[in-house]
Design an enzyme around this catalytic site. Structure first.
Site, PDB file in Angstrom:
ATOM      1  N   CYS A 176      43.014  31.050  42.029  1.00 27.79           N
ATOM      2  CA  CYS A 176      42.701  31.447  43.410  1.00 27.79           C
ATOM      3  C   CYS A 176      42.042  30.310  44.200  1.00 27.79           C
ATOM      4  CB  CYS A 176      41.888  32.740  43.418  1.00 27.79           C
ATOM      5  SG  CYS A 176      42.048  33.614  44.972  1.00 27.79           S
ATOM      6  N   HIS A 193      44.880  36.501  40.319  1.00 25.30           N
ATOM      7  CA  HIS A 193      43.760  36.591  39.383  1.00 25.30           C
ATOM      8  C   HIS A 193      44.209  37.141  38.051  1.00 25.30           C
ATOM      9  CE1 HIS A 193      40.341  35.577  41.960  1.00 25.30           C
ATOM     10  NE2 HIS A 193      41.180  35.937  42.912  1.00 25.30           N
ATOM     11  N   GLU A 229      42.795  36.574  35.234  1.00 30.15           N
ATOM     12  CA  GLU A 229      41.626  36.861  34.386  1.00 30.15           C
ATOM     13  C   GLU A 229      41.238  38.338  34.418  1.00 30.15           C
ATOM     14  OE1 GLU A 229      41.337  35.705  37.431  1.00 30.15           O
ATOM     15  OE2 GLU A 229      39.749  36.976  38.292  1.00 30.15           O
TER      16      GLU A 229
HETATM   17  N1  LIG Z   1      37.895  32.047  49.230  1.00 28.01           N
HETATM   18  C1  LIG Z   1      39.298  31.727  49.041  1.00 28.01           C
HETATM   19  C2  LIG Z   1      39.687  31.998  47.592  1.00 28.01           C
HETATM   20  C3  LIG Z   1      39.647  33.467  47.302  1.00 28.01           C
HETATM   21  C4  LIG Z   1      39.214  33.797  45.908  1.00 28.01           C
HETATM   22  O1  LIG Z   1      39.041  32.969  45.021  1.00 28.01           O
HETATM   23  N2  LIG Z   1      38.974  35.082  45.743  1.00 28.01           N
HETATM   24  C5  LIG Z   1      38.308  35.555  44.578  1.00 28.01           C
HETATM   25  C6  LIG Z   1      37.904  36.963  44.798  1.00 28.01           C
HETATM   26  C7  LIG Z   1      36.492  36.999  45.295  1.00 28.01           C
HETATM   27  C8  LIG Z   1      35.671  37.720  44.295  1.00 28.01           C
HETATM   28  O2  LIG Z   1      35.511  37.217  43.164  1.00 28.01           O
HETATM   29  O3  LIG Z   1      35.182  38.793  44.658  1.00 28.01           O
HETATM   30  C9  LIG Z   1      40.187  32.541  49.966  1.00 28.01           C
HETATM   31  O4  LIG Z   1      39.669  33.509  50.553  1.00 28.01           O
HETATM   32  O5  LIG Z   1      41.366  32.215  50.081  1.00 28.01           O
END
Ligand SMILES: N[C@@H](CCC(=O)NCCCC(=O)O)C(=O)O
Length: 257
Positions: free
Chosen positions: A112, A220, A222
């Site tokens: 991400c 994601h 994971e």
């Molecule tokens: N901020 C960037 C990447 C988005 C991201 O990594 N989201 C992860 C989910 C957030 C969380 O862990 O709650 C974008 O917005 O593109």
């Protein structure tokens, strides 16, 4: 062989008067439970950071997702408050970690925010607020619901033939989750597109000419790595690459004695 170790960058979190450097359990837990590797969390503290000292001691690098965005000036764009939140300490650690892992052939998995950092580290740019573009869908996390509902698998991506991901997951359609506002804009010269969404958003890349596993995904894996087949296969492939690298390091160290 002892359990291999991967470097995982921390995010900075300010709670009251305290600044924490932390990584989410969903990443480090999947790394241990599915990939079979242990995470060494690297503080997002740039002052005096010796990335080579970290890379000398690990057998893999996993760049996690995060709600913060890569600082726009790192890819030539004027930073505006609406582009935040930012985490410059994390940027200062992740970009050299990515470049160093690639140059050393250390297995690299970028998730991400991580794929966005990979693209910027290698000279690409990002699109902010993808959903505001006429020809793109809304890739942001669902506004309601609990965390499982936010990370629900709900979007098809299309893996291209002859790619690293095709070797792991097979080419064609795979269902993934989607929680991002930003996306790859100009693709970095050394990256190859591995998968796209229905609206053409780049969903996965690999490093051209990489000597080891070097993959970035916008989704994601994971989160459902224990139960979703495609997520599990990706983490298992990363773990296998890390163990192979660790064995090669052991071989080199043994020969040097
Ligand atoms: N901020 C960037 C990447 C988005 C991201 O990594 N989201 C992860 C989910 C957030 C969380 O862990 O709650 C974008 O917005 O593109």
């Amino acid at each position: 062989m002892s359990t291999p170790i991967i470097a995982v960058p921390a995010d900075t979190k300010v709670m009251g008067e305290i600044t924490w450097h932390s990584a989410q359990q969903q990443y480090v837990g999947a790394a241990m439970d599915v990939a079979g590797v242990m995470s060494l969390i690297v503080p997002a503290y740039a002052q005096g950071a010796d990335i080579d000292a970290v890379l000398d001691r690990v057998e893999g690098v996993m760049i996690t997702g995060a709600a913060s965005n890569v600082f726009p000036q790192l890819y030539g764009k004027q930073a505006e408050e609406k582009d935040g939140p930012f985490d410059p300490g994390r940027d200062a650690i992740t970009l050299p970690l990515i470049r160093g892992a690639i140059s050393r052939g250390i297995p690299l998995l970028c998730i991400c925010r991580g794929i966005q950092e990979l693209n910027v580290a290698l000279g690409g740019t990002l699109i902010s607020e993808v959903h505001e573009l006429d020809d793109r869908h809304d890739h942001r996390e669902p506004e309601t619901g609990n965390r499982d509902e936010k990370f629900v698998i709900r979007q098809p991506v299309f893996i291209r033939e002859g790619t690293c991901l095709a070797d792991i997951l097979g080419a064609g359609e795979v269902a993934v989750n989607s929680l991002h506002r930003q996306a790859i804009g100009d693709l970095a010269p050394k990256l190859a597109v591995e998968a796209v969404a229905e609206d053409g958003t780049v969903e996965a890349v690999s490093v051209i000419g990489a000597t080891n596993f070097a993959v970035g995904v916008q989704w994601h894996p994971e989160y459902w790595a224990r139960t979703d087949s495609a997520s599990r296969k990706l983490f298992e492939a990363f773990g296998d690459a890390v163990r192979a690298f660790a064995r090669s390091k052991d071989g080199v160290n043994a020969a040097a004695q």
